[in-house]
Structures are given as structure tokens and as C-alpha cells.
Design a protein around this motif. Sequence first.
Motif, PDB file in Angstrom:
ATOM      1  N   LEU A  51     -40.338 -67.133   6.489  1.00  0.00           N
ATOM      2  CA  LEU A  51     -40.067 -65.586   6.897  1.00  0.00           C
ATOM      3  C   LEU A  51     -40.589 -64.969   5.715  1.00  0.00           C
ATOM      4  O   LEU A  51     -41.144 -63.802   5.918  1.00  0.00           O
ATOM      5  N   GLN A  52     -40.634 -65.370   4.476  1.00  0.00           N
ATOM      6  CA  GLN A  52     -41.220 -64.767   3.334  1.00  0.00           C
ATOM      7  C   GLN A  52     -42.730 -64.521   3.494  1.00  0.00           C
ATOM      8  O   GLN A  52     -43.451 -63.410   3.377  1.00  0.00           O
ATOM      9  N   ASN A 109     -36.831 -69.886   5.164  1.00  0.00           N
ATOM     10  CA  ASN A 109     -36.949 -68.998   4.253  1.00  0.00           C
ATOM     11  C   ASN A 109     -38.306 -68.761   3.725  1.00  0.00           C
ATOM     12  O   ASN A 109     -38.699 -67.499   3.610  1.00  0.00           O
ATOM     13  N   HIS A 155     -44.203 -64.354   6.294  1.00  0.00           N
ATOM     14  CA  HIS A 155     -44.467 -63.784   7.504  1.00  0.00           C
ATOM     15  C   HIS A 155     -43.671 -62.300   7.526  1.00  0.00           C
ATOM     16  O   HIS A 155     -42.908 -62.231   8.643  1.00  0.00           O
ATOM     17  N   ALA A 156     -43.700 -61.576   6.596  1.00  0.00           N
ATOM     18  CA  ALA A 156     -42.786 -60.541   6.157  1.00  0.00           C
ATOM     19  C   ALA A 156     -43.103 -59.556   7.486  1.00  0.00           C
ATOM     20  O   ALA A 156     -42.247 -58.724   7.767  1.00  0.00           O
ATOM     21  N   ASP A 157     -44.284 -59.520   8.213  1.00  0.00           N
ATOM     22  CA  ASP A 157     -44.898 -58.455   9.080  1.00  0.00           C
ATOM     23  C   ASP A 157     -44.336 -58.900  10.366  1.00  0.00           C
ATOM     24  O   ASP A 157     -44.437 -57.994  11.122  1.00  0.00           O
TER      25      ASP A 157
END
Length: 59
Positions: free
Chosen positions: A23-24, A20, A26-28
Amino acid sequence: MVQIKVFDEEHEDDLTEAVNVWLQEHADIRLLDIKFSTAVSDFEEEQIYCFSAMVIFST
């Protein structure tokens, strides 16, 4: 380009947090899939767990 990121933790909650957070950060990315695996082994009367996830994504 399709790429992967592999995570490996000894506890499922640690794996959840690691994925998580990544992922936060690397939000792109475009998330394509997440594969999950669990393994357990015995070592000197102790059970050792391995929780793994492979994140498949494209940039």
C-alpha cells in the motif's frame, strides 16, 4: 478499472507487513476494500496456517 492484488503468508504479522508495504508503494491507488481469510490444516502432526488478503482497488 477495478483490480485486485492477493497476498498469502504463513504468519499474520508477515501478511500485515506485506500488505502495508504494498500500500505504501502504491499510494496513488484508490483503495476500495480488503478481504481477509485464515485457513489451517494438519500435516503429520503439524498445524499449517495460511493467512490471505485480497486488496480491491482502482487505478
